[in-house]
Write a protein that holds these residues in place. Structure first.
Motif, PDB file in Angstrom:
ATOM      1  N   PRO A 197       0.991  -1.554  -0.390  1.00 16.29           N
ATOM      2  CA  PRO A 197      -0.081  -0.214   0.066  1.00 16.29           C
ATOM      3  C   PRO A 197       0.856   1.724   0.198  1.00 16.29           C
ATOM      4  CG  PRO A 197       0.239  -0.761   2.206  1.00 16.29           C
ATOM      5  CD  PRO A 197       0.870  -1.774   0.741  1.00 16.29           C
ATOM      6  N   GLN A 198       1.992   1.081   0.143  1.00 11.15           N
ATOM      7  CA  GLN A 198       3.112   2.346   0.395  1.00 11.15           C
ATOM      8  C   GLN A 198       3.799   2.528  -0.329  1.00 11.15           C
ATOM      9  OE1 GLN A 198       1.913   5.041   2.511  1.00 11.15           O
ATOM     10  NE2 GLN A 198       0.346   3.689   2.753  1.00 11.15           N
ATOM     11  N   PRO A 199       4.164   3.542  -0.877  1.00 14.48           N
ATOM     12  CA  PRO A 199       5.524   3.405  -1.546  1.00 14.48           C
ATOM     13  C   PRO A 199       7.002   3.057  -1.393  1.00 14.48           C
ATOM     14  CG  PRO A 199       3.809   5.509  -2.013  1.00 14.48           C
ATOM     15  CD  PRO A 199       3.794   4.405  -0.883  1.00 14.48           C
ATOM     16  N   ALA A 200       7.723   2.736  -2.579  1.00 11.54           N
ATOM     17  CA  ALA A 200       8.879   1.744  -2.237  1.00 11.54           C
ATOM     18  C   ALA A 200       9.681   3.274  -1.837  1.00 11.54           C
ATOM     19  CB  ALA A 200       9.161   0.758  -2.823  1.00 11.54           C
ATOM     20  N   ASN A 201      10.456   4.000  -1.396  1.00 11.69           N
ATOM     21  CA  ASN A 201      11.758   4.617  -1.469  1.00 11.69           C
ATOM     22  C   ASN A 201      13.452   3.931  -0.676  1.00 11.69           C
ATOM     23  OD1 ASN A 201      13.722   6.573  -1.734  1.00 11.69           O
ATOM     24  ND2 ASN A 201      13.336   8.035  -0.162  1.00 11.69           N
ATOM     25  N   LEU A 202      13.758   2.985  -2.126  1.00  9.82           N
ATOM     26  CA  LEU A 202      15.381   2.152  -1.430  1.00  9.82           C
ATOM     27  C   LEU A 202      16.586   2.539  -2.135  1.00  9.82           C
ATOM     28  CD1 LEU A 202      16.710  -0.868  -1.022  1.00  9.82           C
ATOM     29  CD2 LEU A 202      15.876  -1.098  -3.930  1.00  9.82           C
ATOM     30  N   ARG A 203      17.301   2.860  -0.782  1.00  6.21           N
ATOM     31  CA  ARG A 203      18.526   4.146  -1.657  1.00  6.21           C
ATOM     32  C   ARG A 203      19.359   2.619  -1.392  1.00  6.21           C
ATOM     33  NH1 ARG A 203      18.721   9.541   0.491  1.00  6.21           N
ATOM     34  NH2 ARG A 203      16.692   9.943   2.100  1.00  6.21           N
ATOM     35  N   PHE A 204      20.507   2.690  -3.056  1.00  6.29           N
ATOM     36  CA  PHE A 204      21.558   1.316  -2.825  1.00  6.29           C
ATOM     37  C   PHE A 204      21.821   2.474  -4.031  1.00  6.29           C
ATOM     38  CE2 PHE A 204      19.235   2.194  -6.585  1.00  6.29           C
ATOM     39  CZ  PHE A 204      19.894   1.750  -7.678  1.00  6.29           C
ATOM     40  N   LEU A 205      23.387   1.766  -3.132  1.00  2.00           N
ATOM     41  CA  LEU A 205      24.985   2.185  -3.692  1.00  2.00           C
ATOM     42  C   LEU A 205      25.197   1.089  -5.587  1.00  2.00           C
ATOM     43  CD1 LEU A 205      27.033   2.275  -0.469  1.00  2.00           C
ATOM     44  CD2 LEU A 205      25.869   3.851  -1.910  1.00  2.00           C
ATOM     45  N   THR A 206      26.038   1.547  -6.209  1.00  3.64           N
ATOM     46  CA  THR A 206      25.988   1.792  -7.160  1.00  3.64           C
ATOM     47  C   THR A 206      27.849   0.725  -6.743  1.00  3.64           C
ATOM     48  OG1 THR A 206      28.249   2.927  -7.421  1.00  3.64           O
ATOM     49  CG2 THR A 206      25.439   3.331  -8.727  1.00  3.64           C
ATOM     50  N   GLY A 209      29.855   2.799  -5.481  1.00  2.00           N
ATOM     51  CA  GLY A 209      29.407   3.264  -4.276  1.00  2.00           C
ATOM     52  C   GLY A 209      28.718   4.879  -4.074  1.00  2.00           C
ATOM     53  N   SER A 210      27.988   4.801  -5.652  1.00  2.22           N
ATOM     54  CA  SER A 210      27.522   6.243  -5.990  1.00  2.22           C
ATOM     55  C   SER A 210      25.808   5.693  -5.368  1.00  2.22           C
ATOM     56  CB  SER A 210      27.810   6.742  -7.404  1.00  2.22           C
ATOM     57  OG  SER A 210      28.590   7.208  -7.637  1.00  2.22           O
ATOM     58  N   PRO A 211      25.313   7.074  -4.712  1.00  2.00           N
ATOM     59  CA  PRO A 211      23.804   6.300  -4.461  1.00  2.00           C
ATOM     60  C   PRO A 211      23.068   6.630  -5.109  1.00  2.00           C
ATOM     61  CG  PRO A 211      24.994   8.952  -3.451  1.00  2.00           C
ATOM     62  CD  PRO A 211      25.794   7.875  -4.016  1.00  2.00           C
ATOM     63  N   PHE A 212      21.944   5.890  -5.378  1.00  2.00           N
ATOM     64  CA  PHE A 212      20.257   6.110  -6.315  1.00  2.00           C
ATOM     65  C   PHE A 212      19.673   5.615  -4.925  1.00  2.00           C
ATOM     66  CE2 PHE A 212      23.781   6.119  -9.763  1.00  2.00           C
ATOM     67  CZ  PHE A 212      23.162   6.630 -10.877  1.00  2.00           C
ATOM     68  N   HIS A 213      18.582   6.488  -5.687  1.00  2.00           N
ATOM     69  CA  HIS A 213      16.772   6.055  -5.440  1.00  2.00           C
ATOM     70  C   HIS A 213      16.117   5.841  -6.147  1.00  2.00           C
ATOM     71  CE1 HIS A 213      17.164   9.251  -1.971  1.00  2.00           C
ATOM     72  NE2 HIS A 213      18.070   9.182  -2.372  1.00  2.00           N
ATOM     73  N   LEU A 214      15.602   3.691  -5.632  1.00  2.00           N
ATOM     74  CA  LEU A 214      14.744   3.179  -6.651  1.00  2.00           C
ATOM     75  C   LEU A 214      13.597   3.608  -5.800  1.00  2.00           C
ATOM     76  CD1 LEU A 214      13.298   2.579  -8.774  1.00  2.00           C
ATOM     77  CD2 LEU A 214      13.869  -0.297  -7.333  1.00  2.00           C
ATOM     78  N   ILE A 215      12.363   4.768  -6.348  1.00  2.00           N
ATOM     79  CA  ILE A 215      11.465   5.290  -6.171  1.00  2.00           C
ATOM     80  C   ILE A 215       9.662   4.462  -7.145  1.00  2.00           C
ATOM     81  CG2 ILE A 215       9.656   7.431  -5.125  1.00  2.00           C
ATOM     82  CD1 ILE A 215      12.401   8.939  -4.817  1.00  2.00           C
ATOM     83  N   ALA A 216       8.781   3.438  -6.318  1.00  2.00           N
ATOM     84  CA  ALA A 216       8.097   3.749  -6.721  1.00  2.00           C
ATOM     85  C   ALA A 216       7.306   3.573  -6.327  1.00  2.00           C
ATOM     86  CB  ALA A 216       8.817   2.004  -7.132  1.00  2.00           C
ATOM     87  N   LYS A 217       5.868   2.922  -6.986  1.00  2.00           N
ATOM     88  CA  LYS A 217       4.488   3.282  -6.445  1.00  2.00           C
ATOM     89  C   LYS A 217       4.022   2.126  -6.290  1.00  2.00           C
ATOM     90  CE  LYS A 217       1.886   5.433  -9.707  1.00  2.00           C
ATOM     91  NZ  LYS A 217       0.245   4.721 -10.323  1.00  2.00           N
ATOM     92  N   ASN A 218       2.919   1.735  -5.775  1.00  2.00           N
ATOM     93  CA  ASN A 218       1.872   0.857  -6.929  1.00  2.00           C
ATOM     94  C   ASN A 218       0.541   1.063  -6.771  1.00  2.00           C
ATOM     95  OD1 ASN A 218      -0.562  -1.593  -6.051  1.00  2.00           O
ATOM     96  ND2 ASN A 218       1.197  -2.825  -6.539  1.00  2.00           N
ATOM     97  N   GLY A 324       7.601   3.522 -11.295  1.00  2.00           N
ATOM     98  CA  GLY A 324       8.499   4.141 -10.514  1.00  2.00           C
ATOM     99  C   GLY A 324       9.611   4.527 -11.131  1.00  2.00           C
ATOM    100  N   GLY A 325      10.899   4.973 -10.600  1.00  2.00           N
ATOM    101  CA  GLY A 325      11.842   5.335 -11.746  1.00  2.00           C
ATOM    102  C   GLY A 325      13.194   5.909 -10.749  1.00  2.00           C
ATOM    103  N   LEU A 326      14.491   5.825 -11.475  1.00  2.00           N
ATOM    104  CA  LEU A 326      15.872   5.476 -10.580  1.00  2.00           C
ATOM    105  C   LEU A 326      16.049   7.539  -9.764  1.00  2.00           C
ATOM    106  CD1 LEU A 326      17.709   3.186 -12.433  1.00  2.00           C
ATOM    107  CD2 LEU A 326      17.032   3.359  -9.681  1.00  2.00           C
TER     108      LEU A 326
END
Length: 356
Positions: A197-206, A209-218, A324-326
């Motif tokens: 029910p709630q969107p995702a905001n995953l912070r991950f590293l390449t 070590g560079s930071p990215f966010h994967l933001i997605a919604k159902n 979603g998007g990066l």
């Protein structure tokens, strides 16, 4: 095996972006649909017209897909697209319109503890084993962002989001080492996902070590409430607040778009309606939104200089689908994208901008 991502000079990079041009634009109106802008994480990289075309084996896209399909038995992958590519064995595939508006490739190796995520906007692509764009998908502008992943666990975390939030339509996979209880396996095998029910905001590293966010919604988060025809806008109601910035958005526009319904918030989330490459040295290369199927946004100011490459449009119908998007930061790329955009308030009346 999955080698490090490489740019078109054979140098290792953490990410690369390709922005395909539409057909029949440019000073001579003669582009073929294989020309593209290119940038990557290397320090000297600038968004510029690639000297080779997208159908060349040494293009970043070609090199990456070669890793997916020729990477050896330990190279796993999952392919998904809301429009499944036709093949000789299945010339008229049936799509499930209730699943997510999502397109991409997730490649990984458990043995070598690595992977990468290719998010793109092209329907019916890629066909398994093929490394270039089919002729029937050359017409529009498209975006391709590929990001290296720190490890195999990150690939599993991304797979869980693609499964439960994006509800991506998987059409092919190869799982040489994944176990049945891993998200990668559940995603590839199209198991019924858990409610999200709630969107995702995953912070991950390449990988470096560079930071990215994967933001997605159902779709359950964004679909219209009972008694209404308008749900939540992925860009205004999720991307902007999550990243704490106002944002300009370029995406596919057909039918009603959120921007037409939300004029009072136009400064918060504004639509880009033309692309003009003149300010990055490509005079005569411009096109209207009708020729662009890309999906991207940038923060309105630098800093923060945030860039978002997505697979979901700012269109009313998208409130009924997952996607979603990066998000990431690259000051040089942000500046180039800021220069090439033409926003709605800066466009004079013309036939292709008629809102009637």
């Amino acid at each position: 095996m999955i080698a490090p991502l490489s740019n078109q000079n054979g140098e290792a990079v953490e990410w690369w972006l390709s922005y395909k041009l539409p057909v029949k634009i440019g000073p001579q109106k003669n582009t073929t649909g294989f020309e593209f802008l290119y940038a990557d994480s290397s320090p000297a990289s600038q968004l510029s017209l690639s000297p080779i075309q997208l159908d060349h084996s040494q293009s970043a896209l070609g090199l990456t897909l070669d890793q997916v399909f020729s990477g050896g038995p330990e190279c796993g992958y999952v392919l998904w697209n809301d429009e499944i590519p036709p093949t000789q064995a299945n010339p008229n595939p049936q799509n499930n319109g209730s699943l997510g508006h999502s397109k991409g490739v997730l490649a990984f190796s458990k043995k070598n503890d690595c992977g990468f995520y290719l998010l793109h906007s092209t329907p019916r692509f890629p066909v398994v084993g093929e490394k270039t764009l089919p002729d029937y998908e050359r017409q529009f502008g498209q975006t391709y962002l590929c990001v290296s992943l720190k490890d195999y666990d990150t690939a599993n975390q991304i797979a869980a989001i693609l499964h439960c939030q994006n509800e991506a339509q998987v059409y092919a996979s190869h799982l040489p080492e994944s176990s049945s209880d891993e998200p990668l396996c559940k995603f590839a095998n199209k198991e019924a996902p858990s409610p999200a029910p709630q969107p995702a905001n995953l912070r991950f590293l390449t990988s470096q070590g560079s930071p990215f966010h994967l933001i997605a919604k159902n779709k359950s988060w964004s679909e219209p409430p009972r008694g209404s025809n308008v749900g939540r806008d992925f860009w205004k109601d999720l991307i902007g607040p999550t990243l704490n910035c106002d944002i300009d958005v370029e995406s596919w526009r057909r039918g009603t778009v959120f921007g037409d319904l939300d004029q009072q918030n136009a400064a918060i989330t504004e639509d880009i309606v033309d692309i003009d490459l003149g300010k990055i040295g490509l005079t005569g290369y411009s096109w209207p939104f009708e020729k662009d199927h890309a999906k991207w946004g940038i923060a309105t100011v630098q800093p923060p200089g945030v860039i978002v490459i997505s697979d979901i449009n700012r269109q009313l119908s998208q409130d009924k689908r997952g996607g979603g998007g990066l998000a990431f930061q690259s000051p040089t790329l942000w500046q180039a994208l800021d220069q090439i955009q033409v926003k709605e308030k800066n466009v004079e009346s013309s036939p292709h901008h008629d809102q009637s």
